[in-house]
Scaffold this motif. Structure first.
Motif, mmCIF file in Angstrom:
data_model
loop_
_atom_site.group_PDB
_atom_site.id
_atom_site.type_symbol
_atom_site.label_atom_id
_atom_site.label_comp_id
_atom_site.label_asym_id
_atom_site.label_seq_id
_atom_site.Cartn_x
_atom_site.Cartn_y
_atom_site.Cartn_z
ATOM 1 N N SER A 121 61.114 24.470 66.179
ATOM 2 C CA SER A 121 59.930 24.702 67.014
ATOM 3 C C SER A 121 58.639 24.493 66.228
ATOM 4 O O SER A 121 57.585 24.265 66.816
ATOM 5 C CB SER A 121 59.961 26.123 67.580
ATOM 6 O OG SER A 121 59.935 27.050 66.524
ATOM 7 N N SER A 122 58.700 24.582 64.905
ATOM 8 C CA SER A 122 57.476 24.436 64.096
ATOM 9 C C SER A 122 57.855 24.082 62.662
ATOM 10 O O SER A 122 59.040 23.957 62.332
ATOM 11 C CB SER A 122 56.678 25.749 64.110
ATOM 12 O OG SER A 122 57.458 26.806 63.572
ATOM 13 N N PHE B 268 58.648 22.987 58.838
ATOM 14 C CA PHE B 268 59.530 21.985 58.224
ATOM 15 C C PHE B 268 60.536 21.434 59.231
ATOM 16 O O PHE B 268 60.842 20.250 59.234
ATOM 17 C CB PHE B 268 60.324 22.599 57.058
ATOM 18 C CG PHE B 268 59.508 22.965 55.858
ATOM 19 C CD1 PHE B 268 58.590 22.093 55.319
ATOM 20 C CD2 PHE B 268 59.684 24.202 55.231
ATOM 21 C CE1 PHE B 268 57.844 22.425 54.188
ATOM 22 C CE2 PHE B 268 58.952 24.551 54.109
ATOM 23 C CZ PHE B 268 58.030 23.665 53.588
ATOM 24 N N ARG C 297 64.352 28.775 70.022
ATOM 25 C CA ARG C 297 64.613 30.039 70.716
ATOM 26 C C ARG C 297 63.873 30.085 72.039
ATOM 27 O O ARG C 297 64.304 30.712 72.973
ATOM 28 C CB ARG C 297 64.162 31.218 69.855
ATOM 29 C CG ARG C 297 65.075 31.474 68.690
ATOM 30 C CD ARG C 297 64.787 32.798 68.047
ATOM 31 N NE ARG C 297 63.477 32.862 67.422
ATOM 32 C CZ ARG C 297 63.008 33.937 66.818
ATOM 33 N NH1 ARG C 297 63.733 35.037 66.773
ATOM 34 N NH2 ARG C 297 61.824 33.917 66.241
ATOM 35 N N LEU D 57 69.611 32.962 65.597
ATOM 36 C CA LEU D 57 70.471 33.266 64.446
ATOM 37 C C LEU D 57 71.054 34.674 64.494
ATOM 38 O O LEU D 57 72.043 34.953 63.813
ATOM 39 C CB LEU D 57 69.677 33.092 63.144
ATOM 40 C CG LEU D 57 69.416 31.653 62.701
ATOM 41 C CD1 LEU D 57 68.430 31.621 61.538
ATOM 42 C CD2 LEU D 57 70.715 30.953 62.302
ATOM 43 N N ASN E 35 67.611 25.313 58.378
ATOM 44 C CA ASN E 35 66.182 25.465 58.099
ATOM 45 C C ASN E 35 65.615 26.791 58.625
ATOM 46 O O ASN E 35 64.772 27.408 57.991
ATOM 47 C CB ASN E 35 65.440 24.286 58.733
ATOM 48 C CG ASN E 35 63.961 24.552 58.886
ATOM 49 O OD1 ASN E 35 63.191 24.514 57.929
ATOM 50 N ND2 ASN E 35 63.531 24.846 60.111
ATOM 51 N N GLY F 188 57.952 25.589 47.595
ATOM 52 C CA GLY F 188 56.907 26.548 47.186
ATOM 53 C C GLY F 188 56.158 26.955 48.445
ATOM 54 O O GLY F 188 56.748 27.038 49.524
ATOM 55 N N PHE G 247 53.920 26.368 51.545
ATOM 56 C CA PHE G 247 53.452 25.302 52.432
ATOM 57 C C PHE G 247 52.805 25.914 53.654
ATOM 58 O O PHE G 247 53.239 26.967 54.135
ATOM 59 C CB PHE G 247 54.621 24.401 52.873
ATOM 60 C CG PHE G 247 55.058 23.437 51.814
ATOM 61 C CD1 PHE G 247 54.641 22.117 51.845
ATOM 62 C CD2 PHE G 247 55.870 23.858 50.774
ATOM 63 C CE1 PHE G 247 55.038 21.229 50.859
ATOM 64 C CE2 PHE G 247 56.273 22.977 49.779
ATOM 65 C CZ PHE G 247 55.853 21.654 49.826
ATOM 66 N N THR H 125 52.790 26.231 56.973
ATOM 67 C CA THR H 125 53.533 26.081 58.223
ATOM 68 C C THR H 125 53.229 27.321 59.070
ATOM 69 O O THR H 125 52.283 28.049 58.775
ATOM 70 C CB THR H 125 55.048 26.015 57.948
ATOM 71 O OG1 THR H 125 55.429 27.248 57.343
ATOM 72 C CG2 THR H 125 55.410 24.864 57.031
HETATM 73 N N1 NAP Z 1 56.369 27.470 54.481
HETATM 74 C C1 NAP Z 1 56.649 27.877 53.257
HETATM 75 O O1 NAP Z 1 55.764 28.084 52.429
HETATM 76 C C2 NAP Z 1 58.098 28.067 52.855
HETATM 77 C C3 NAP Z 1 58.373 28.251 51.499
HETATM 78 C C4 NAP Z 1 59.690 28.410 51.104
HETATM 79 C C5 NAP Z 1 60.716 28.364 52.014
HETATM 80 N N2 NAP Z 1 60.427 28.177 53.331
HETATM 81 C C6 NAP Z 1 61.559 28.174 54.263
HETATM 82 O O2 NAP Z 1 61.506 27.017 55.075
HETATM 83 C C7 NAP Z 1 62.200 27.277 56.296
HETATM 84 C C8 NAP Z 1 61.329 26.851 57.467
HETATM 85 O O3 NAP Z 1 60.170 27.660 57.496
HETATM 86 P P1 NAP Z 1 58.738 27.112 57.905
HETATM 87 O O4 NAP Z 1 57.854 27.286 56.737
HETATM 88 O O5 NAP Z 1 58.838 25.783 58.525
HETATM 89 O O6 NAP Z 1 58.305 28.268 58.952
HETATM 90 P P2 NAP Z 1 58.121 28.273 60.530
HETATM 91 O O7 NAP Z 1 57.135 27.231 60.930
HETATM 92 O O8 NAP Z 1 57.829 29.704 60.860
HETATM 93 O O9 NAP Z 1 59.562 27.850 61.105
HETATM 94 C C9 NAP Z 1 60.640 28.749 61.133
HETATM 95 C C10 NAP Z 1 61.614 28.305 62.185
HETATM 96 O O10 NAP Z 1 62.724 29.219 62.190
HETATM 97 C C11 NAP Z 1 62.931 29.669 63.524
HETATM 98 N N3 NAP Z 1 63.506 31.017 63.578
HETATM 99 C C12 NAP Z 1 62.988 32.186 63.135
HETATM 100 N N4 NAP Z 1 63.808 33.209 63.416
HETATM 101 C C13 NAP Z 1 64.869 32.685 64.080
HETATM 102 C C14 NAP Z 1 66.046 33.214 64.658
HETATM 103 N N5 NAP Z 1 66.319 34.535 64.659
HETATM 104 N N6 NAP Z 1 66.907 32.378 65.263
HETATM 105 C C15 NAP Z 1 66.669 31.047 65.323
HETATM 106 N N7 NAP Z 1 65.559 30.468 64.806
HETATM 107 C C16 NAP Z 1 64.679 31.283 64.192
HETATM 108 C C17 NAP Z 1 61.544 29.650 64.149
HETATM 109 O O11 NAP Z 1 61.684 29.668 65.566
HETATM 110 P P3 NAP Z 1 60.646 30.485 66.515
HETATM 111 O O12 NAP Z 1 59.512 29.549 66.798
HETATM 112 O O13 NAP Z 1 61.462 30.793 67.725
HETATM 113 O O14 NAP Z 1 60.228 31.714 65.747
HETATM 114 C C18 NAP Z 1 61.019 28.329 63.595
HETATM 115 O O15 NAP Z 1 61.508 27.252 64.344
HETATM 116 C C19 NAP Z 1 62.512 28.784 56.301
HETATM 117 O O16 NAP Z 1 63.870 28.986 55.922
HETATM 118 C C20 NAP Z 1 61.570 29.336 55.259
HETATM 119 O O17 NAP Z 1 62.030 30.531 54.664
HETATM 120 C C21 NAP Z 1 59.143 28.026 53.774
#
Ligand code: NAP
Length: 190
Positions: free
Chosen positions: A11-12, A14, A34, A50, A76, A172, A174, A176
């Motif tokens: 949905s958003s 990465f 979701r 999840l 992801n 690191g 990002f 998002t």
């Molecule tokens: N951005 C950073 O700085 C960073 C750094 C290190 C690691 N990461 C990792 O990169 C991955 C992607 O994160 P992002 O930065 O792209 O953040 P994001 O834009 O918040 O994306 C997170 C995604 O996970 C989904 N999600 C959350 N809870 C869920 C659940 N219970 N069941 C199914 N889907 C769920 C969200 O869906 P909804 O829209 O429904 O909430 C969204 O699509 C994550 O594992 C995060 O920990 C990010």
């Protein structure tokens, strides 16, 4: 070669960008959401949470029914909680682990039998820099990502014989929706 790819959380952030890029490059991409999908990408959307094992089973079996295979699983999706170890609510801690760790385990367990049957595949797990070092006031996020590191390392050795690769990604910081979606718990002033 064109692959069948299953990616969680598109949905958003990465997930959204990765799903778009892979689909634009000709791969067959199934992505989980979701809520309602708002996108112009040529991606097949599947509802999955999840924390809901039945929704995981349904999403994975929908792909297998349609395509007969999953070449690449990209784990992801994840959530991020913040707050001190001393006072973070237990609900936040449980949700953090159930989403990032147990949820990922359940997706992997649903996909593995198909990957073994088809003779191989790739599993890509999103950890974090916080999975390599403890981040203060994000202890439970870090703990969930450390758990993913251990899980992935062990799994890599378990499934090597089936020609299945396990890859860990450690981003690191990002920009998002990760931060805006963060569940913060601020300690009361003392
Ligand atoms: N951005 C950073 O700085 C960073 C750094 C290190 C690691 N990461 C990792 O990169 C991955 C992607 O994160 P992002 O930065 O792209 O953040 P994001 O834009 O918040 O994306 C997170 C995604 O996970 C989904 N999600 C959350 N809870 C869920 C659940 N219970 N069941 C199914 N889907 C769920 C969200 O869906 P909804 O829209 O429904 O909430 C969204 O699509 C994550 O594992 C995060 O920990 C990010």
């Amino acid at each position: 070669m064109k692959k069948v790819i299953f990616i969680t959380g598109i949905s958003s952030g990465f997930g959204k960008q990765t799903a778009r890029l892979l689909a634009e490059n000709g791969h067959t991409v199934y992505g989980t959401i979701r809520k309602k999908a708002v996108s112009d990408t040529p991606v097949h959307y599947l509802k999955m949470d999840l924390t809901d094992i039945e929704s995981i089973k349904a999403a994975v079996s929908a792909v297998i029914e349609k395509e007969g295979r999953i070449d690449v699983l990209i784990n992801n999706a994840g959530m991020h909680s913040g707050g001190p170890v001393e006072t973070s609510p237990i609900e936040n801690i449980n949700l953090q682990m159930e989403t990032n760790f147990t949820g990922m385990v359940n997706v992997i367990r649903e996909v593995l039998p198909t990957m073994r049957k088809q003779g191989g595949g790739t599993i890509i797990n999103f950890s974090s820099i916080g999975g390599l070092m403890g981040l203060p006031f994000q202890a439970f996020y870090s703990a969930s990502k450390f758990a993913i590191e251990g899980l992935s390392e062990a799994l890599r050795m378990e499934v090597k014989r089936f020609n299945i690769n396990v890859v860990i990604i450690n981003p690191g910081d990002f920009h998002t929706s990760n931060s805006s979606n963060r569940r913060n718990y601020l300690a009361p002033n003392r």
